[in-house]
Design a protein around this motif. Sequence first.
Motif, PDB file in Angstrom:
ATOM      1  N   LEU A 313      -6.249  60.001 -23.921  1.00  0.00           N
ATOM      2  CA  LEU A 313      -5.371  61.126 -23.623  1.00  0.00           C
ATOM      3  C   LEU A 313      -5.906  61.894 -22.418  1.00  0.00           C
ATOM      4  O   LEU A 313      -7.112  62.171 -22.339  1.00  0.00           O
ATOM      5  CB  LEU A 313      -5.337  62.059 -24.847  1.00  0.00           C
ATOM      6  CG  LEU A 313      -4.088  62.905 -24.941  1.00  0.00           C
ATOM      7  CD1 LEU A 313      -2.917  62.060 -25.459  1.00  0.00           C
ATOM      8  CD2 LEU A 313      -4.300  64.092 -25.865  1.00  0.00           C
ATOM      9  N   LYS A 317      -2.885  66.669 -21.405  1.00  0.00           N
ATOM     10  CA  LYS A 317      -2.254  66.517 -22.726  1.00  0.00           C
ATOM     11  C   LYS A 317      -3.153  67.077 -23.832  1.00  0.00           C
ATOM     12  O   LYS A 317      -2.664  67.579 -24.847  1.00  0.00           O
ATOM     13  CB  LYS A 317      -1.932  65.048 -22.982  1.00  0.00           C
ATOM     14  CG  LYS A 317      -0.742  64.601 -22.151  1.00  0.00           C
ATOM     15  CD  LYS A 317      -0.398  63.161 -22.351  1.00  0.00           C
ATOM     16  CE  LYS A 317       0.847  62.827 -21.525  1.00  0.00           C
ATOM     17  NZ  LYS A 317       1.113  61.396 -21.474  1.00  0.00           N
ATOM     18  N   GLU A 320      -2.576  70.658 -23.824  1.00  0.00           N
ATOM     19  CA  GLU A 320      -1.289  70.954 -24.462  1.00  0.00           C
ATOM     20  C   GLU A 320      -1.473  70.984 -25.986  1.00  0.00           C
ATOM     21  O   GLU A 320      -0.987  71.884 -26.670  1.00  0.00           O
ATOM     22  CB  GLU A 320      -0.264  69.886 -24.064  1.00  0.00           C
ATOM     23  CG  GLU A 320       1.140  70.275 -24.456  1.00  0.00           C
ATOM     24  CD  GLU A 320       2.126  69.113 -24.332  1.00  0.00           C
ATOM     25  OE1 GLU A 320       1.802  68.103 -23.658  1.00  0.00           O
ATOM     26  OE2 GLU A 320       3.207  69.213 -24.949  1.00  0.00           O
ATOM     27  N   GLY A 342      -2.806  66.358 -29.361  1.00  0.00           N
ATOM     28  CA  GLY A 342      -2.113  65.979 -28.116  1.00  0.00           C
ATOM     29  C   GLY A 342      -1.486  64.598 -28.233  1.00  0.00           C
ATOM     30  O   GLY A 342      -0.379  64.356 -27.739  1.00  0.00           O
ATOM     31  N   ASP A 346       2.398  63.609 -27.770  1.00  0.00           N
ATOM     32  CA  ASP A 346       2.727  62.564 -26.795  1.00  0.00           C
ATOM     33  C   ASP A 346       3.573  61.443 -27.416  1.00  0.00           C
ATOM     34  O   ASP A 346       4.378  60.818 -26.738  1.00  0.00           O
ATOM     35  CB  ASP A 346       1.396  61.994 -26.271  1.00  0.00           C
ATOM     36  CG  ASP A 346       1.587  61.205 -24.999  1.00  0.00           C
ATOM     37  OD1 ASP A 346       2.382  61.662 -24.153  1.00  0.00           O
ATOM     38  OD2 ASP A 346       0.962  60.130 -24.862  1.00  0.00           O
TER      39      ASP A 346
END
Length: 381
Positions: A313, A317, A320, A342, A346
């Motif tokens: 990742l 991300k 996030e 994350g 995703d």
Amino acid sequence: MIQRTFGGRFVPETLCTPLMELEEAWEFYRQDLNFQRDLRHLLTTYAGRPTPLYYARRLSGEVGCRVYLKREDLCHTGSHKINNTLGQCLLAKKMGKTRIIAETGAGQHGVATATAAALLGLECVVYMGVQDVKRQALNVFRMELLGAQVIPVEGGSQTLKDAINDALRDWASSVDTTHYVIGSVVGPHPFPEMVKDFQSVIGKEAREQILEVERCLPTHCVACVGGGSNALGLFYPMEKDPVKFIGVEAAGAETLSLRGEPGVLHGFYSYFIQDPWGQILPTDAIAAGLDYPGVGPQHSIYKEKGRAKYYNLSPGKALEGFSVLARLEGIIPALESAHAIGWLLDQRDELDSSSLVLVCLSGRGDKDVQLVKEALEAYHG
Ligand SMILES: Cc1ncc(COP(=O)(O)O)c(C=O)c1O
């Protein structure tokens, strides 16, 4: 060509005897009812187990399936690392050792070791790469408050890999008095097995808890992977169940998901990020606890057997995941654990409403807030 199995004990002769002694002691105490009772008592009354299994309602709404969090962030000292350090320090004490050494990346394992050493009256020295000393300054101070000596490691990439090198060097010259508390399912045998045993409490509890509330097993178990101890602790007790295992690595240290090849480092054979001559290459993960160029041998076996899938990742991300969990659930996760969240965000298009996802929230994020503030400012200008 020699066909090797993952794991093993690739160490200088000076370490063979202490590793065999450790294996013998562990084989004895893992079956010893008094030892197991003492450890359970500490895990319950001191570390705060069992940790809750929390249904994340708003996060579930965001990803479109039911999501449960195994709250290792609520353990004493703020992560799953205490499950292992209490076990190993108790074992060291039974073996008559008076001094504990450890390595640490994010500082969580160092803090958990310093804590267990303080509790059991053992001297404690923690090796930590200079780069990690800077990015995890709060944890350095915590270790010092707990009475540990933190030794900054200047060599190599100044991260976890180099801290392990120095800890192994220390151990080779101090084995009579000292136990080396390795912080993940890595290192020469019996460390990966032993750490897996101590961390399996995560998956044992989570399995029982989810069966109680949902009356079924999860479809997916998700965890971040540095060395792989929180992931293996969650996965192993469900190994025989029809559950998909997802390990999430950090971009920059994507050993199983992209760049690693079988090789040897730190006394064991597994996947490592290395050049064609076996020289370990630098890693660059945003989360210090995931910034390691290898993984525990059991994860290499899972990868080759197809039992688990590994993803990596990007830092964006992961950030996030960090922000979304804080805003939707009021939980600030460790940056390491934010990789698992994350991944979920995703993959939301791949997960449907019949999915039941169990995520290991390996730690809490107090240690990371300054770094995340700077990273978010850099991302968003
Ligand atoms: C909170 C947290 N999660 C995960 C990890 C990664 O370690 P492991 O893969 O052994 O669980 C660390 C390592 O320091 C950590 O501090």
